[in-house]
Motif scaffolding. Structure first.
Motif, short mmCIF file in Angstrom:
data_model
loop_
_atom_site.label_atom_id
_atom_site.label_comp_id
_atom_site.label_asym_id
_atom_site.label_seq_id
_atom_site.Cartn_x
_atom_site.Cartn_y
_atom_site.Cartn_z
N ALA A 1 -5.66 10.96 4.36
CA ALA A 1 -4.60 10.41 3.28
C ALA A 1 -5.34 9.24 2.41
N VAL A 2 -4.98 9.24 1.29
CA VAL A 2 -5.56 8.16 0.41
C VAL A 2 -4.38 7.06 0.19
N LEU A 3 -4.95 5.78 0.83
CA LEU A 3 -3.80 4.87 0.81
C LEU A 3 -4.24 3.71 -0.42
N SER A 4 -3.43 3.41 -1.14
CA SER A 4 -3.87 2.80 -2.52
C SER A 4 -3.00 1.54 -2.56
N ARG A 5 -3.65 0.56 -3.41
CA ARG A 5 -2.82 -0.73 -3.70
C ARG A 5 -1.72 -0.37 -4.71
N SER B 1 1.09 -1.02 -0.23
CA SER B 1 0.04 0.13 0.08
C SER B 1 0.83 1.15 0.06
N LYS B 2 0.46 2.25 -0.61
CA LYS B 2 1.20 3.51 -0.91
C LYS B 2 0.20 4.70 -0.61
N ILE B 3 0.83 5.63 0.02
CA ILE B 3 -0.08 6.91 0.04
C ILE B 3 -0.01 7.95 -1.22
N ILE B 4 -1.21 7.77 -1.73
CA ILE B 4 -1.17 8.67 -3.19
C ILE B 4 -2.01 9.83 -3.16
N GLY B 5 -2.45 10.42 -2.04
CA GLY B 5 -3.07 11.59 -1.97
C GLY B 5 -2.93 12.09 -0.21
N LEU B 6 -2.50 13.38 -0.42
CA LEU B 6 -2.77 13.92 0.95
C LEU B 6 -3.33 15.35 0.81
N GLY B 7 -4.18 15.55 2.19
CA GLY B 7 -4.70 17.06 2.48
C GLY B 7 -5.04 17.25 3.81
N SER C 1 -5.16 12.72 -5.41
CA SER C 1 -4.78 11.25 -5.61
C SER C 1 -5.12 10.97 -7.09
N GLY C 2 -5.70 11.79 -7.53
CA GLY C 2 -6.00 11.66 -8.77
C GLY C 2 -7.19 10.63 -9.01
N LEU C 3 -7.98 10.16 -8.15
CA LEU C 3 -8.90 9.25 -7.80
C LEU C 3 -10.18 10.24 -7.68
N THR C 4 -11.51 9.55 -7.88
CA THR C 4 -12.64 10.16 -7.57
C THR C 4 -13.40 9.48 -6.16
N LYS C 5 -14.27 10.11 -5.76
CA LYS C 5 -14.87 9.66 -4.29
C LYS C 5 -15.46 8.09 -4.69
N THR C 6 -15.87 7.90 -6.04
CA THR C 6 -16.53 6.60 -6.13
C THR C 6 -15.24 5.56 -6.17
N ASP C 7 -14.10 5.99 -6.52
CA ASP C 7 -13.08 4.94 -6.31
C ASP C 7 -12.55 4.33 -4.72
N ILE C 8 -13.01 5.24 -3.81
CA ILE C 8 -12.88 4.83 -2.57
C ILE C 8 -13.67 3.52 -2.02
N ASP C 9 -12.96 2.36 -1.36
CA ASP C 9 -13.49 1.34 -0.98
C ASP C 9 -13.99 1.30 0.24
N THR D 1 -4.03 -7.76 2.25
CA THR D 1 -4.70 -8.81 1.98
C THR D 1 -5.38 -8.72 0.46
N GLY D 2 -5.60 -7.80 -0.03
CA GLY D 2 -6.30 -7.62 -1.29
C GLY D 2 -7.74 -7.24 -1.07
N MET D 3 -8.21 -7.27 0.25
CA MET D 3 -9.71 -7.05 0.27
C MET D 3 -10.24 -5.69 -0.27
N TYR D 4 -9.38 -4.50 -0.08
CA TYR D 4 -9.69 -3.19 -0.66
C TYR D 4 -8.49 -2.67 -1.44
N LYS D 5 -8.92 -1.78 -2.30
CA LYS D 5 -7.98 -1.03 -3.22
C LYS D 5 -7.57 0.40 -2.86
N ASN D 6 -8.58 1.13 -2.37
CA ASN D 6 -8.17 2.52 -2.05
C ASN D 6 -9.07 3.12 -0.93
N ILE D 7 -8.21 3.35 0.31
CA ILE D 7 -8.78 3.57 1.64
C ILE D 7 -8.62 4.98 1.80
#
Ligand code: UT7
Length: 335
Positions: free
Chosen positions: A169-173, A4-10, A69-77, A131-137
């Motif tokens: 923070a957005v943490l991503s796979r 997992s990697k932090i891809i967005g911070l605010g 993060s370059g994602l949108t809110k619908t990408d957050i799991d 574990t692969g359960m979520y992609k973006n948190i």
């Protein structure tokens, strides 16, 4: 296994600046005492007319983190929300954030680990991603302290320290196992729960009982802290948990590019800096401007350090916190 990697911070802090001199008009304190003992010059407190709460501030910080993060809110799991100052006793801040951000019906978890809240939240998010359960948190730390502080002389040893604010923070796979969160290390020692606490209202001291007592001297709903006791444990546990994290990754103190300690007291950060032989560019502090924002402090500081280009690709970043519980922890990241 994924990493997992932090891809967005605010972060977001209220506009209202409260200086030490402002506090000295409310209670028996001074700019000199506060700066010498804590390093704090000013903090942000929610203005009386403001609608900011922990969830509202958390939502403001989250919008920035998600956009970056370059994602949108619908990408957050999944949402993890750390706070000791929730808007309501229940439900928690996570569901309110989900509602305010108009997100799909993803899961929302609240973390109640006070100053270590963001470290615990990040560690939980990391496990879900590994574990692969979520992609973006979405991982949030937010605090609205100023509404609940004792601003009389009796509360001065606690009230001058705390500030309001939020970070996200957005943490991503990632499939690159050399980057991202390398490990996290969590601890607790409930024996010392009463050294830093708010005792009421609680199930043991519920509102009817508080009203029945109607005791004007009852301070149980204000934060209590045995400052020197907490200080001594903080310097010991910070050091231990940083060493634990470094050892787990076969790293040494010289390998740390950026240490972001929980902003409890500048003297604690300086003690840790000296103990590990780190120079000023290897440690980030912003307690001078914001005070102690508890679960928000590490993520606000991380965001500011990143915004100021103090964190570079491949850097070893160490996050560490200690606080009420006692709880403490560290997260080791290769950026
Ligand atoms: O974030 C969670 C973890 N928190 C921490 O790690 C915080 C750890 N503790 C601390 O940072 C420090 O203990 C404090 C900043 C809370 C207090 O500093 P201290 O150097 O331990 O001061 P103290 O509590 O021993 O108090 C020293 C004196 C006392 O007066 P006497 O008894 O020596 O006459 C206090 O009454 O300072 C007095 N004092 C104040 N004076 C002016 C306490 N608060 C204030 C104040 N302004 N705000």
């Amino acid at each position: 296994m994924y990493n997992s990697k932090i891809i967005g911070l605010g972060y977001y802090v209220p506009e209202r600046v409260v200086t030490n001199n402002d506090l000295s008009k409310m209670m028996d304190t001074s700019d000199k005492w506060i700066q010498e003992r804590t390093g704090i010059k000013e903090r942000r407190w929610v203005a009386p007319e403001s609608k900011d709460t922990s969830s509202v501030m958390g939502a403001k910080a989250s919008r920035i983190a998600i956009e970056r993060s370059g994602l949108t809110k619908t990408d957050i799991d999944f949402i993890i929300f750390a706070t000791l100052s929730p808007d309501m006793y229940f439900p928690g801040g996570g569901v309110q954030l989900q509602n305010m951000l108009e997100m799909p019906t993803v899961g929302a978890l609240d973390v109640r680990n006070q100053c270590s809240g963001f470290i615990y939240a990040l560690s939980i998010a990391d496990q879900f991603i590994k574990t692969g359960m979520y992609k973006n948190i979405l991982v949030v730390g937010a605090e609205y302290h100023s509404g609940g502080l004792d601003k009389s002389d009796a509360g001065r040893h606690v009230s001058v320290i705390f500030g309001d604010g939020a970070g996200a923070a957005v943490l991503s796979r990632t499939e690159d196992n050399t980057k991202g969160i390398l490990s996290s290390h969590l601890h607790s020692e409930g024996e010392h729960a009463e050294q830093l606490t708010v005792k009421g209202p609680s199930i043991c001291k519920w509102v009817p009982e508080l009203l029945k007592e109607n005791d004007p001297n009852d301070k149980s709903y204000y934060p209590y802290m045995n400052g020197t006791f907490v200080f001594k444990h903080a310097v010991m546990r910070f050091s231990e948990v940083i060493i634990e994290g470094l050892k787990a990754n076969h790293l040494k103190a010289v390998d740390i590019n950026m240490l972001i300690p929980h902003q409890a007291n500048l003297r604690i950060s300086q003690f840790i800096q000296k103990k590990f032989g780190l120079n000023d560019s290897q440690v980030f502090n912003n307690i001078q401007k914001y005070g102690n924002t508890t679960a928000a402090s590490v993520v606000i500081a991380l965001t500011e350090a990143w915004e100021q280009n103090k964190i570079k690709d491949n850097d070893i970043v160490v996050l560490a916190a200690f606080g009420s519980g006692f709880t403490w922890g560290s997260v080791i990241i290769r950026w």
